[in-house]
Design an enzyme around this catalytic site. Sequence first.
Site, PDB file in Angstrom:
ATOM      1  N   GLU A 189       0.804  -1.230   0.000  1.00 34.15           N
ATOM      2  CA  GLU A 189       0.000   0.000   0.000  1.00 34.15           C
ATOM      3  C   GLU A 189       0.837   1.280   0.000  1.00 34.15           C
ATOM      4  O   GLU A 189       0.631   2.172   0.823  1.00 34.15           O
ATOM      5  CB  GLU A 189      -0.975  -0.001   1.187  1.00 34.15           C
ATOM      6  CG  GLU A 189      -1.934  -1.175   1.134  1.00 34.15           C
ATOM      7  CD  GLU A 189      -2.943  -1.176   2.271  1.00 34.15           C
ATOM      8  OE1 GLU A 189      -2.846  -0.335   3.173  1.00 34.15           O
ATOM      9  OE2 GLU A 189      -3.832  -2.045   2.248  1.00 34.15           O
ATOM     10  N   ASN A 215       2.291  -5.182  -3.105  1.00 34.29           N
ATOM     11  CA  ASN A 215       0.884  -5.535  -2.844  1.00 34.29           C
ATOM     12  C   ASN A 215       0.081  -4.267  -2.556  1.00 34.29           C
ATOM     13  O   ASN A 215       0.528  -3.401  -1.802  1.00 34.29           O
ATOM     14  CB  ASN A 215       0.867  -6.454  -1.602  1.00 34.29           C
ATOM     15  CG  ASN A 215      -0.454  -7.124  -1.346  1.00 34.29           C
ATOM     16  OD1 ASN A 215      -0.993  -7.803  -2.230  1.00 34.29           O
ATOM     17  ND2 ASN A 215      -0.994  -6.970  -0.135  1.00 34.29           N
ATOM     18  N   HIS A 233     -10.038  -6.079  -2.538  1.00 32.36           N
ATOM     19  CA  HIS A 233     -11.131  -5.803  -1.596  1.00 32.36           C
ATOM     20  C   HIS A 233     -12.217  -5.087  -2.408  1.00 32.36           C
ATOM     21  O   HIS A 233     -12.187  -3.879  -2.588  1.00 32.36           O
ATOM     22  CB  HIS A 233     -10.631  -4.931  -0.436  1.00 32.36           C
ATOM     23  CG  HIS A 233      -9.671  -5.655   0.448  1.00 32.36           C
ATOM     24  ND1 HIS A 233     -10.035  -6.776   1.160  1.00 32.36           N
ATOM     25  CD2 HIS A 233      -8.368  -5.437   0.729  1.00 32.36           C
ATOM     26  CE1 HIS A 233      -8.989  -7.215   1.850  1.00 32.36           C
ATOM     27  NE2 HIS A 233      -7.965  -6.430   1.593  1.00 32.36           N
ATOM     28  N   GLU A 256      -6.032 -10.782  -1.264  1.00 33.08           N
ATOM     29  CA  GLU A 256      -6.876 -10.509  -0.080  1.00 33.08           C
ATOM     30  C   GLU A 256      -8.346 -10.414  -0.478  1.00 33.08           C
ATOM     31  O   GLU A 256      -9.097  -9.585   0.040  1.00 33.08           O
ATOM     32  CB  GLU A 256      -6.429  -9.203   0.601  1.00 33.08           C
ATOM     33  CG  GLU A 256      -4.970  -9.168   0.991  1.00 33.08           C
ATOM     34  CD  GLU A 256      -4.563  -7.892   1.727  1.00 33.08           C
ATOM     35  OE1 GLU A 256      -5.436  -7.129   2.176  1.00 33.08           O
ATOM     36  OE2 GLU A 256      -3.341  -7.670   1.861  1.00 33.08           O
ATOM     37  N   ASP A 292     -12.118 -10.174  -1.110  1.00 35.25           N
ATOM     38  CA  ASP A 292     -13.484 -10.255  -0.579  1.00 35.25           C
ATOM     39  C   ASP A 292     -14.333  -9.276  -1.385  1.00 35.25           C
ATOM     40  O   ASP A 292     -13.815  -8.363  -2.013  1.00 35.25           O
ATOM     41  CB  ASP A 292     -13.582 -10.012   0.940  1.00 35.25           C
ATOM     42  CG  ASP A 292     -12.821  -8.809   1.462  1.00 35.25           C
ATOM     43  OD1 ASP A 292     -12.626  -7.832   0.697  1.00 35.25           O
ATOM     44  OD2 ASP A 292     -12.437  -8.825   2.650  1.00 35.25           O
TER      45      ASP A 292
END
Length: 400
Positions: free
Chosen positions: A177, A218, A254, A284, A286
């Site tokens: 990030e 990432n 996400h 990650e 979702d």
Amino acid sequence: MRTTGFVAAALAGPGAVLGQLNQLAKDAGLMYFGTAFSPSDVNDAAYYKIESDVRNFGQITPDNAQKWDATEPSRGRFSYGAADSIIARATANKQIMRCHTLVWYSQLPGWGKSLPSPEYSARSGVLFSGTGLLTRRALVTSGSWTKETMTSVMESHISNVMTHFKGKCYAWDVVNEALEDNGTYRQNPFLKALGDSYFAMAFKKAAATDPGTKLYYNDYNLEYFPVKADGAVRIAKLVQAAGVPIHGIGLQAHMSVGRTPTRENLTWTLNKYTALGLDVAYTELDVRIKTMPSNATTLQAQAKEYEWIVGSCLDVPRCVGVTVWGFGDAHSWIPSTFPGAGDSNLFDKQSRPKPAYSSVSALLASASGKRPPWGSTPATTLATTVASATAAPAPTAAAA
Ligand code: XIL
């Protein structure tokens, strides 16, 4: 044959497929289907039974246990117990590890100053809550970081942590990030002290410490913010230009129902990264539902969007695998982080498979045998080297 106790009735409907995600993913040519793991997962027997079965999840990422505040809570004092026990479980279960994460602005230890949590990024709408937050500002405002002290602190962190876990991590998220959604570099303490040279420095130290692991950049919103995607390309090129290995781009994914790009658009974006000679992975995943409670319509939309995401990984030969950030709605980080949103996972609160589980397993089953097994072709060999990471770019897919 099935031992995970999935309820066939929950997958009602023609074409519904019962299958175990990691097994199906491998049959479809991915390296793994994985999940984030939190130590509290073991307290939920039904959930942990699914999680610990390698046929369901072949790869584990510790959700918090390897972050800076967990591994180096005070300067020079390292603590690995939580992560060690996660790795011991995964190893016993024959699951591989993605390790997460070394250089990140969030969940840094206070080292002297603490500020109230949570931190909220108004622009991206991303709220980060958790332990030890806002130390980004604590570090910045402390004003005591010079180029030399930050170099020493960052390199010492990377080398201590990676030495401890050496040989146990298939991949490491080296930098996490580091971009704003507009593609500029995030003003974190590393950038502030070292400028953009910290990217190559971090990857260099990581490669020297554990040459056997895959080194990733990432981030979130790399899937659909073109300027942010360009930022990730810029970071990868910076590292490559310094002659330092970088092996992959991790797309956190996400996502939010109604905002997920189509399979074709995602594939196009993934190809931007693999054109640099890099692997890609969803790290990650979702897909949260913004209007709660969820209903049949929103759950169906979610199922379709999960299918697009996993489908795009199947479409890109160097997409290594898919990791979900937890798989049960009772275990999600979403409700506390994005208030009002929820039900973002493949299984419901009672660990029963949802339509999204059905769509992903059906998709993977239909892709069985269509890609060569992971690692059997030069593009996917596990022995990806610096040379291949810096090779001339492969042709990209045609732009839509
Ligand atoms: C999350 C954890 O799941 C939470 O438990 C914690 O409170 C905050 O962080 N991007 C990342 C992950 O890289 O490390 C974050 O994990 C989610 C967003």
